[in-house]
Structures are given as structure tokens and as C-alpha cells.
Design a protein around this motif. Structure first.
Motif, short mmCIF file in Angstrom:
data_model
loop_
_atom_site.label_atom_id
_atom_site.label_comp_id
_atom_site.label_asym_id
_atom_site.label_seq_id
_atom_site.Cartn_x
_atom_site.Cartn_y
_atom_site.Cartn_z
N LEU A 60 0.70 -1.34 0.08
CA LEU A 60 0.06 0.16 -0.03
C LEU A 60 0.77 1.15 0.06
O LEU A 60 0.46 2.07 -0.51
N GLN A 61 1.96 1.14 0.85
CA GLN A 61 2.90 2.27 0.86
C GLN A 61 3.52 2.49 -0.40
O GLN A 61 3.41 3.72 -1.14
N ASP A 62 3.82 1.63 -1.24
CA ASP A 62 4.54 1.52 -2.66
C ASP A 62 3.49 2.15 -3.39
O ASP A 62 4.09 2.97 -4.37
N ALA A 63 2.20 1.71 -3.36
CA ALA A 63 1.21 2.11 -4.42
C ALA A 63 1.09 3.80 -4.12
O ALA A 63 1.02 4.50 -5.00
N LYS A 64 1.15 3.96 -2.93
CA LYS A 64 0.83 5.65 -2.55
C LYS A 64 2.18 6.37 -2.96
O LYS A 64 1.78 7.59 -3.74
N THR A 65 3.36 5.76 -3.13
CA THR A 65 4.59 6.51 -3.48
C THR A 65 4.43 6.52 -4.87
O THR A 65 4.88 7.70 -5.58
N LEU A 66 3.95 5.56 -5.79
CA LEU A 66 3.81 5.61 -7.07
C LEU A 66 2.48 6.44 -7.59
O LEU A 66 2.49 6.57 -8.80
N GLY A 67 1.67 6.89 -6.59
CA GLY A 67 0.54 7.86 -6.75
C GLY A 67 -0.78 7.15 -7.52
O GLY A 67 -1.49 7.67 -8.19
N VAL A 68 -0.86 5.72 -6.85
CA VAL A 68 -1.91 5.06 -7.25
C VAL A 68 -2.83 4.67 -6.12
O VAL A 68 -2.35 4.36 -5.18
N LYS A 69 -4.14 4.72 -6.43
CA LYS A 69 -5.15 4.71 -5.36
C LYS A 69 -5.51 3.29 -5.45
O LYS A 69 -5.68 2.47 -6.51
N ILE A 70 -5.71 2.60 -4.21
CA ILE A 70 -5.96 1.37 -4.09
C ILE A 70 -7.35 1.02 -3.46
O ILE A 70 -7.75 1.57 -2.50
N GLU A 71 -8.29 0.15 -4.33
CA GLU A 71 -9.43 -0.21 -3.75
C GLU A 71 -9.38 -1.71 -3.57
O GLU A 71 -9.30 -2.46 -4.41
N ALA A 127 0.41 0.79 -18.57
CA ALA A 127 -1.14 1.41 -18.85
C ALA A 127 -1.48 2.77 -18.51
O ALA A 127 -2.38 3.56 -18.61
N GLY A 128 -0.50 3.23 -17.61
CA GLY A 128 -0.62 4.84 -16.97
C GLY A 128 -1.75 4.76 -16.00
O GLY A 128 -2.49 5.65 -15.98
N ALA A 129 -1.99 3.57 -15.30
CA ALA A 129 -3.02 3.60 -14.43
C ALA A 129 -2.70 4.25 -12.93
O ALA A 129 -1.66 4.61 -12.46
N THR A 130 -3.79 4.97 -12.74
CA THR A 130 -3.80 5.79 -11.25
C THR A 130 -4.54 4.81 -10.07
O THR A 130 -4.80 5.37 -9.17
N GLU A 131 -5.49 3.97 -10.49
CA GLU A 131 -6.26 3.09 -9.56
C GLU A 131 -6.30 1.84 -9.87
O GLU A 131 -6.11 1.32 -10.96
N ARG A 170 -8.84 -11.06 -7.89
CA ARG A 170 -9.21 -10.59 -9.20
C ARG A 170 -8.52 -9.18 -9.14
O ARG A 170 -9.22 -8.43 -8.11
N ILE A 171 -7.75 -8.70 -9.91
CA ILE A 171 -7.12 -7.46 -9.86
C ILE A 171 -7.37 -6.73 -11.36
O ILE A 171 -7.26 -7.28 -12.38
N THR A 172 -7.81 -5.63 -11.29
CA THR A 172 -8.15 -4.73 -12.60
C THR A 172 -7.44 -3.33 -12.25
O THR A 172 -7.26 -2.80 -10.92
N ASN A 173 -7.32 -2.59 -13.46
CA ASN A 173 -6.99 -1.15 -13.21
C ASN A 173 -7.63 -0.18 -14.24
O ASN A 173 -8.28 -0.64 -15.05
N ASN A 174 -7.57 1.13 -14.08
CA ASN A 174 -8.34 1.99 -14.91
C ASN A 174 -7.35 2.47 -16.06
O ASN A 174 -7.58 3.55 -16.59
N GLY A 175 -6.44 1.71 -16.22
CA GLY A 175 -5.38 2.16 -17.43
C GLY A 175 -5.81 1.94 -18.72
O GLY A 175 -6.99 1.18 -18.83
N VAL A 176 -5.12 2.16 -19.57
CA VAL A 176 -5.48 2.01 -20.99
C VAL A 176 -5.55 0.37 -21.10
O VAL A 176 -4.48 -0.34 -20.83
N ALA A 177 -6.49 0.15 -21.96
CA ALA A 177 -6.58 -1.44 -22.38
C ALA A 177 -5.54 -1.77 -23.16
O ALA A 177 -5.06 -1.09 -23.90
N PRO A 178 -5.08 -3.05 -22.89
CA PRO A 178 -4.05 -3.73 -23.99
C PRO A 178 -4.36 -3.88 -25.37
O PRO A 178 -5.54 -3.94 -25.82
#
Length: 429
Positions: free
Chosen positions: A313-324, A354-358, A373-381
Motif C-alpha cells: 500500500l505504501q509503494d502504491a501511494k509512492t507511485l501515486g496509485v489509489k488502491i480499492e 497502462a498509465g494506471a492511477t487506480e 481478481r485485480i483490475t486497473n483504470n489504465g489503457v486497455a492492452p
């Protein structure tokens, strides 16, 4: 006259001797044919020959006695003596023929001795006991094995069973409790079995058999040793795989951090260039620099005493990614570690590619399986995702624990990992 009388007495003695010998040979053939259980139709004439010779011997003895007392030969014995000689000769010829036939039958027929000799050639130990438990037929291998077991000769079935029960006292080891397999002092292994058999007359016998399984026993030992070696190699490979995953994770996180540092350098450069210009917009440069500074500051606040999930979670915060995150990690430590590795892999790939932020994480558990199951809001492949690099190492790690990994490429990226609880319980057993 006296010479004729002597010749007559010699002829009488020879005839009586010939008839007596013929009678003895006939009796011998009768006994042999009866012992060999040959068809009675083939030896009925032997009975007739025996009876004829018996009565002929008695009649000759009576007749010669009357002649010696002065009786007339032709009145007492009306048949010439040469005729009697011919009859006895024919009978002797037939007896010789029957003797030859008996010898041929003896060679062709399987008797008790031939059965015993054949059994002694067998590599197995075999013995037949009658209904009373006494030995009916046994070979030398069975006697040898029993002497090792009990240091005496085999007489009863109960003695054999008792010897097997107390075999450890004589240096014989029982290899397993489920099957009667024994290791003898000479290094040979034997499998003991008992069966009931019936003969043609319906008599029931107990068949005791020792089968030589020395080759299979040593092959099993070698297979067990090889299995242990393979288990050690598997543990070492798993350890190396874990290290590879950790190194891959650290390398990718380092690459992401390096990217942020580069962003900070770019922000500083942008501000420097803006300062050199009289009319410039500083907003973009300041925003870029602020993101990089916040990322570095959050990384410096990294707590060393937190768990792997908190560090993620700390690494995600460092990268500026929101975790749900929905659900909780499995109680199984191995599965929990794999979950975190998958989260980190999706985090770094989502940011870099993908430039994901969430990042959305859903963890589910019921009586049958564990699932994440893990998904993100980045650009689809742009094309189907083929596991390589970190994803490939992750899939190998999941496979080692009998799990399944599924990658969805369209219309958005999703990673699903499933572990069956039945497999988990079997592995624990």
C-alpha cells in the motif's frame, strides 16, 4: 533209466521255476498298473494271466507229486510237457511286452517323484497342507526358508504361521503391516501368500507360497531415494523461484522510482528554463516537480516494521496509485504471499504500461476456493497479454502450489488467481 529220470526231474524243476517267476512278474505288473491308475481295460488280461499261472503252478505241483509216487504221466497230466513250455513261453513274451509298455508309460506319465523334482527347480517356496494342517507336498526352497524362520523342519501349517508372527526373533524383518512381505538376513525379500485349492476328488488343501520380490524391493528403495532427491530439488527450485520473483519485484519498483526521480529532474529543468524566460507559465513545471517531490517524500516515510501488504500500500501511494481493496488476505501464508506478489506485479505493470492511477482488488473465499481478481483504470492492452517476465514467473509460482491463473486482455485488463481448498487439504495430508 536213471538218466531219463534225472533229465525228467531237471525239466520238472525248470518248468516249475519258470511258471513261478512268470507268476511273480505278473503280480508285479498288476501292482504297478494299479498304482499308476491305468485304465482297467488295458490290464484285464494280466489278471487272467495271473490266475492261469497260479492254477497251472498248483496243478503242476500236484501232478508232479502224483508222478513221483508212481502215477502214470498221461493219466495225471494228459498234455505233453513241451506244450506247457510253449504256453509259458507265450505268456513270458507277453509279460516282456507289457514290461516295455509299462516303462514307456512311466516315462510319459507325471508321477509324484517327477512333480517333486519339478517343484524343487522352482525359485519360489511352495507347500501344500491337507485339511489337518500337515505337509502334503513341499519343495526344498520352502524348507530352506522355514529353517531360517524357525531353525527346524516344517511339519504343520500352524508352525509356519507362528514362525512368521515371531520372525523378528530370528533376524527376519517384516517390511509392511498391510502385506506379508519379509526381508531375510541374506538380503532377499519374499512375499508370503496363502490360498485354498481343490484336487479332482474335491479335497481341499492350503497352498502356502513365498514369492521372491528382491528386485522389486530394491527398485522401490531406489525410487524412494530418487523421490526424496526430487523433493529437495523441488524445494531448491521453489526457493530460487521465490528469489527471482522478489528480485523482479524490487527491480520493477526501482524502475518506477527511477522514473519519478527522472520526473523531478525534468520538473527542475522546466523551472530553470522558465526562470530564464521573461514571460513563462510555471504551472506545469511546478505540478511535475510537486508530484516527484511528494513521491520521494512518501518513499522516505516507508516504515520498516510493517507487513508485506502494508508495504505494498505504501509503494502504491509512492507511485501515486489509489488502491480499492475488497476482502482480506487468506490465512494460508503461501497463498497470501502469492496474492501480494500478484498485486505488486499488476501495480508496476499498470503504472509502466497502462498509465494506471487506480487499482481494484477483490479477494474472495468460500468453502471451495480462494480467489483474487485485480483490475486497473489504465489503457486497455492493444493485443492479448502473453505472460512473460514478472507475469511468467508469477504463473510458475502459482502452478507450484496447484493454483490457476487467468489473464483477461479485452475490453480491459484483469488478472484472476484461484486456489482450490481440496488441493490444499491434500497437500497438507
Amino acid at each position: 533209466m536213471q538218466t531219463f529220470y534225472l533229465s525228467y526231474k531237471v525239466m520238472q524243476t525248470l518248468l516249475m521255476t519258470a511258471v513261478l517267476l512268470s507268476l511273480i512278474v505278473t503280480l508285479f505288473l498288476l501292482l504297478m498298473f494299479h498304482d499308476m491308475r491305468i485304465d482297467k481295460k488295458k490290464w484285464h488280461w494280466n489278471i487272467l494271466a495271473f490266475l492261469f499261472l497260479f492254477f497251472l503252478l498248483n496243478h503242476l505241483a500236484y501232478s508232479f507229486g502224483q508222478i513221483d509216487k508212481g502215477g502214470n504221466y498221461y493219466e495225471v497230466l494228459p498234455v505233453p510237457i513241451w506244450v506247457i513250455w510253449c504256453i509259458v513261453g507265450i505268456i513270458d513274451f507277453l509279460l516282456i511286452w507289457e514290461g516295455i509298455r509299462l516303462r514307456r508309460i512311466t516315462k510319459e506319465q507325471v508321477g509324484r517323484n517327477s512333480i517333486q523334482e519339478a517343484m524343487n527347480l522352482l525359485p519360489i517356496g511352495i507347500c501344500y497342507f491337507n485339511s489337518n494342517g500337515a505337509v502334503k507336498l513341499a519343495n526344498t526352497q520352502m524348507y530352506r526358508l522355514f529353517r531360517v524362520l524357525a531353525h527346524k523342519d516344517l511339519q504343520k501349517l500352524s508352525e509356519l504361521r507362528d514362525a512368521l508372527y515371531t520372525s523378528t526373533q530370528n533376524g527376519v524383518t517384516r517390511l509392511t503391516d498391510k502385506k506379508e512381505m519379509y526381508l531375510f538376513p541374506d538380503g532377499k525379500a519374499w512375499d508370503y501368500q496363502e490360498n485354498e485349492v481343490k484336487d479332482s476328488d474335491g479335497n481341499v488343501y492350503t497352498e502356502a507360497v513365498f514369492m521372491d520380490i528382491t528386485k522389486q524391493y530394491h527398485e522401490k528403495i531406489n525410487l524412494t531415494k530418487q523421490t526424496e532427491k526430487l523433493k529437495k530439488i523441488s524445494k531448491e527450485l521453489r526457493y530460487l523461484s521465490d528469489n527471482v520473483l522478489i528480485l523482479t519485484r524490487e527491480r520493477e519498483v526501482l524502475a518506477a522510482k527511477t522514473k519519478l526521480h527522472d520526473q523531478m529532474g525534468a520538473g527542475l529543468t522546466a523551472i530553470r528554463q522558465s526562470l530564464m524566460q521573461e514571460s513563462a507559465d510555471y504551472s506545469d513545471a511546478v505540478r511535475l516537480l510537486r508530484q516527484a517531490v511528494n513521491a520521494i517524500w512518501n518513499d522516505n516515510q516507508y516504515p520498516l516494521d510493517e507487513g508485506e501488504f502494508e508495504r505494498f500500500l505504501q509503494d502504491a501511494k509512492t507511485l501515486g496509485v489509489k488502491i480499492e481493496c475488497l476482502g482480506s488476505l487468506p490465512k494460508n501464508e503461501e497463498y497470501a504471499n502469492i496474492y501480494i506478489l500478484a498485486m505488486r506485479e499488476c501495480l508496476t505493470n499498470g503504472v509502466c504500461h497502462a498509465g494506471a492511477t487506480e487499482l481494484s482488488i477483490a479477494m474472495q473465499e468460500n468453502k471451495d476456493f480462494y480467489r483474487i481478481r485485480i483490475t486497473n483504470n489504465g489503457v486497455a492492452p492493444e493485443k492479448e497479454v502473453v505472460p512473460k517476465g514478472g507475469l511468467y514467473n508469477l504463473s510458475r509460482h502459482i502452478f507450484d502450489y496447484s493454483g490457476e491463473m487467468h489473464i483477461q486482455s479485452m475490453p480491459y485488463f484483469a488478472l484472476t488467481i484461484t486456489f482450490q481448498k481440496e488441493r490444499e487439504s491434500k497437500e497438507e495430508e
